[in-house]
Design an enzyme around this catalytic site. Sequence first.
Site, PDB file in Angstrom:
ATOM      1  N   ASP A  35      24.896  37.230  46.068  1.00 25.75           N
ATOM      2  CA  ASP A  35      25.899  36.884  45.055  1.00 25.75           C
ATOM      3  C   ASP A  35      25.617  35.502  44.496  1.00 25.75           C
ATOM      4  O   ASP A  35      25.783  34.495  45.190  1.00 25.75           O
ATOM      5  CB  ASP A  35      27.295  36.906  45.690  1.00 25.75           C
ATOM      6  CG  ASP A  35      27.783  38.324  45.915  1.00 25.75           C
ATOM      7  OD1 ASP A  35      27.745  39.117  44.962  1.00 25.75           O
ATOM      8  OD2 ASP A  35      28.200  38.635  47.049  1.00 25.75           O
ATOM      9  N   ASP A 175      31.618  46.848  44.880  1.00 24.86           N
ATOM     10  CA  ASP A 175      31.452  45.503  45.451  1.00 24.86           C
ATOM     11  C   ASP A 175      32.816  44.827  45.535  1.00 24.86           C
ATOM     12  O   ASP A 175      33.424  44.518  44.517  1.00 24.86           O
ATOM     13  CB  ASP A 175      30.510  44.706  44.530  1.00 24.86           C
ATOM     14  CG  ASP A 175      30.206  43.322  45.062  1.00 24.86           C
ATOM     15  OD1 ASP A 175      30.613  43.004  46.188  1.00 24.86           O
ATOM     16  OD2 ASP A 175      29.548  42.567  44.326  1.00 24.86           O
TER      17      ASP A 175
HETATM   18  C1  DX5 Z   1      32.250  38.388  45.291  1.00 22.18           C
HETATM   19  C2  DX5 Z   1      31.054  39.219  45.573  1.00 22.18           C
HETATM   20  C3  DX5 Z   1      31.158  40.237  46.643  1.00 22.18           C
HETATM   21  C4  DX5 Z   1      31.755  39.762  47.942  1.00 22.18           C
HETATM   22  C5  DX5 Z   1      32.190  40.958  48.750  1.00 22.18           C
HETATM   23  O1  DX5 Z   1      32.982  38.796  44.199  1.00 22.18           O
HETATM   24  O2  DX5 Z   1      30.539  39.850  44.422  1.00 22.18           O
HETATM   25  O3  DX5 Z   1      29.840  40.718  46.892  1.00 22.18           O
HETATM   26  O4  DX5 Z   1      30.870  38.971  48.689  1.00 22.18           O
HETATM   27  O5  DX5 Z   1      32.864  40.539  49.895  1.00 22.18           O
HETATM   28  P1  DX5 Z   1      33.911  41.455  50.692  1.00 22.18           P
HETATM   29  O6  DX5 Z   1      33.175  42.674  51.127  1.00 22.18           O
HETATM   30  O7  DX5 Z   1      34.356  40.595  51.825  1.00 22.18           O
HETATM   31  O8  DX5 Z   1      35.021  41.771  49.729  1.00 22.18           O
HETATM   32 ZN    ZN Z   2      28.423  40.943  44.564  1.00 17.97          ZN
END
Ligand code: DX5
Ligand code: ZN
Length: 221
Positions: A35, A175
């Site tokens: 990310d 995501d």
């Molecule tokens: C943030 C990122 C995601 C995030 C997902 O918006 O794009 O990839 O790291 O994290 P979780 O699975 O904890 O929601």
């Molecule tokens: Zn992401």
Amino acid sequence: MSIILAPSILSANFSCLGEQIAALEQGGADWIHIDVMDGHFVPNLSFGPSILQVVKTHCRLPLDVHLMIANPDSLIPAFIAGGATHITVHFETCPHLYRTLQSIRERECKAGVALNPATPVEDLREVAHLLDLVLVLGNNPGFSGKGWFPEMAAKINRVARLLEQADSAAIIQVDGGMNAQTLPEAYRAGARAFVSGSAIFGHPGGIAEGIRCLRECLITN
Ligand code: DX5
Ligand code: ZN
């Protein structure tokens, strides 16, 4: 049931990042999700292209780069040169999305586009043939551990129908907020690739157990 699990290293313990990346590969992760945030397009800062070198040193998995940055065009070549196998951009950051997706594909990299919760699904129609991946955010982008908006299941379903109509083989990736309860819901709606941060890195049994739980939830639900 064949799914793609892409742990997001945003939730990793950075004091031992290399060990955690190796544990992801050993635990059966399919891709590593990276990310990238700039503090402008989303209210958080994360990594630049140099993180790819760290990840590559510790695993051989595909590198799935999610660019949450203004003006991604200027940095896409650096991420691809660094080893990105997949690059996903946001509609809102690409005034010339056609050109951006073409330039990713010309460099032998898979191209994706991300839909924020408020981004219309219909926007996909004009670029469906240029897409390998459609990323549907499960919540507002920028942070891990922020849960899942249940209305995103219907959105995933609308994306699946649009891609089918467009005869596109793009994979739908979700995501944000994926865990053993929400993943089956997203799967039933049509998603086949799943990003997960907190449910894997925060699992009390450790990383491998977190991955195992996400795969097994589809068998039991
Ligand atoms: C943030 C990122 C995601 C995030 C997902 O918006 O794009 O990839 O790291 O994290 P979780 O699975 O904890 O929601
Ligand atoms: Zn992401």
